[in-house]
Design a protein around this motif. Sequence first.
Motif, PDB file in Angstrom:
ATOM      1  N   GLU A 120       0.832  -1.208   0.000  1.00 10.57           N
ATOM      2  CA  GLU A 120       0.000   0.000   0.000  1.00 10.57           C
ATOM      3  C   GLU A 120       0.863   1.254   0.000  1.00 10.57           C
ATOM      4  O   GLU A 120       0.545   2.240  -0.681  1.00 10.57           O
ATOM      5  N   THR A 121       1.949   1.238   0.746  1.00 11.69           N
ATOM      6  CA  THR A 121       2.856   2.388   0.762  1.00 11.69           C
ATOM      7  C   THR A 121       3.394   2.656  -0.631  1.00 11.69           C
ATOM      8  O   THR A 121       3.390   3.799  -1.108  1.00 11.69           O
ATOM      9  N   LEU A 122       3.862   1.618  -1.313  1.00  7.46           N
ATOM     10  CA  LEU A 122       4.389   1.784  -2.670  1.00  7.46           C
ATOM     11  C   LEU A 122       3.290   2.232  -3.629  1.00  7.46           C
ATOM     12  O   LEU A 122       3.497   3.122  -4.460  1.00  7.46           O
ATOM     13  N   HIS A 123       2.117   1.650  -3.520  1.00 12.39           N
ATOM     14  CA  HIS A 123       0.976   2.000  -4.378  1.00 12.39           C
ATOM     15  C   HIS A 123       0.598   3.475  -4.195  1.00 12.39           C
ATOM     16  O   HIS A 123       0.405   4.206  -5.175  1.00 12.39           O
ATOM     17  N   ARG A 124       0.509   3.911  -2.953  1.00  5.96           N
ATOM     18  CA  ARG A 124       0.060   5.284  -2.674  1.00  5.96           C
ATOM     19  C   ARG A 124       1.095   6.317  -3.100  1.00  5.96           C
ATOM     20  O   ARG A 124       0.741   7.436  -3.501  1.00  5.96           O
ATOM     21  N   ARG A 125       2.366   5.960  -3.028  1.00  7.93           N
ATOM     22  CA  ARG A 125       3.434   6.905  -3.353  1.00  7.93           C
ATOM     23  C   ARG A 125       3.790   6.920  -4.839  1.00  7.93           C
ATOM     24  O   ARG A 125       4.591   7.756  -5.265  1.00  7.93           O
ATOM     25  N   SER A 126       3.236   5.979  -5.594  1.00  7.02           N
ATOM     26  CA  SER A 126       3.545   5.884  -7.030  1.00  7.02           C
ATOM     27  C   SER A 126       2.407   6.530  -7.825  1.00  7.02           C
ATOM     28  O   SER A 126       1.345   5.929  -8.005  1.00  7.02           O
ATOM     29  N   LYS A 127       2.622   7.738  -8.307  1.00  3.45           N
ATOM     30  CA  LYS A 127       1.546   8.509  -8.938  1.00  3.45           C
ATOM     31  C   LYS A 127       1.404   8.230 -10.432  1.00  3.45           C
ATOM     32  O   LYS A 127       0.329   8.413 -10.997  1.00  3.45           O
ATOM     33  N   GLU A 128       2.452   7.827 -11.097  1.00  3.58           N
ATOM     34  CA  GLU A 128       2.455   7.779 -12.557  1.00  3.58           C
ATOM     35  C   GLU A 128       1.754   6.569 -13.190  1.00  3.58           C
ATOM     36  O   GLU A 128       1.039   6.720 -14.176  1.00  3.58           O
ATOM     37  N   PRO A 129       1.966   5.363 -12.695  1.00  2.00           N
ATOM     38  CA  PRO A 129       1.390   4.207 -13.391  1.00  2.00           C
ATOM     39  C   PRO A 129      -0.133   4.280 -13.511  1.00  2.00           C
ATOM     40  O   PRO A 129      -0.824   4.749 -12.607  1.00  2.00           O
ATOM     41  N   THR A 130      -0.652   3.798 -14.641  1.00  2.00           N
ATOM     42  CA  THR A 130      -2.086   3.740 -14.865  1.00  2.00           C
ATOM     43  C   THR A 130      -2.681   2.573 -14.076  1.00  2.00           C
ATOM     44  O   THR A 130      -1.951   1.744 -13.513  1.00  2.00           O
ATOM     45  N   ARG A 131      -4.024   2.489 -14.061  1.00  2.90           N
ATOM     46  CA  ARG A 131      -4.683   1.382 -13.356  1.00  2.90           C
ATOM     47  C   ARG A 131      -4.275   0.040 -13.949  1.00  2.90           C
ATOM     48  O   ARG A 131      -4.036  -0.929 -13.212  1.00  2.90           O
ATOM     49  N   SER A 132      -4.176  -0.042 -15.262  1.00  3.68           N
ATOM     50  CA  SER A 132      -3.795  -1.314 -15.886  1.00  3.68           C
ATOM     51  C   SER A 132      -2.346  -1.667 -15.570  1.00  3.68           C
ATOM     52  O   SER A 132      -2.008  -2.849 -15.397  1.00  3.68           O
TER      53      SER A 132
END
Length: 258
Positions: free
Chosen positions: A209-221
């Motif tokens: 979750e930490t990595l997901h929340r801090r990573s702004k660029e990648p798209t949902r796919s």
Amino acid sequence: MTRNPFIAVNARDVLSRHGLDSFEALWALKVDAVDAPNTGRGGWSSVYRLELEDANGQQQCFFLKRQDNHRTRTLHSPFGEPTFAREFRAIQVYARQGIPALEAAFFGQRNERGHAQAVLLTRALDDYAPLDEWFERWNQLSASEIRTLIQSAAALVRALHNADRIHNCLYPKHVFIKLHGDGAGARFIDLEKTRRAIFGRRDLIRDLETLHRRSKEPTRSQRLRFVLAYMGKSRVDTEARTFISELLRRTAGKGKGR
């Protein structure tokens, strides 16, 4: 009093060549810091870049970290110890467990007139770039490069979690990835807070979750591709849906807490 230092076998010759194979020499070395000192925890901690020519005329590059009374309290040291001592132990654990991470070249600590001092020298990861720097040029990357970055990051985190450990500070700037040179690869840095996954799946979700929340660029796919690669799956199934739901619930909960 200075304790016997650790010196990596592949660093001993170049450090000895420059008279830097002791705590005292590395502590006294005059070199410019790469950023402002960290003055928290009742002391200071600073980082320097060090470039040394070896016997073959090749440059060997390191990061020299020095700290004075910059302590952290842990179960291992309830009265406090240099944060670099904790990180050095983590580097050794990662190496034993085959988790790709930064490499220690030298570590030493001493107590000097009541000051707890530590020196940690690590190999520079010059062939790598942190994930947040890759994000800055995300739109200029090819589809195959993005796919390699996602797969490399997912494999790295999976290797960590398979070893029953979490990074515990899994920001994009702590995931270093290279695409070219002698092949793609990934490594962790900043291991000061890493620990065992004592709460099992909950800890793993927290790390992700930490990595997901801090990573702004990648798209949902692209994020979905990361989770599938992390889980070793080629498509979404019931297990993947459940896992993704848990991850998104935690992310939503963190958002409400801000």
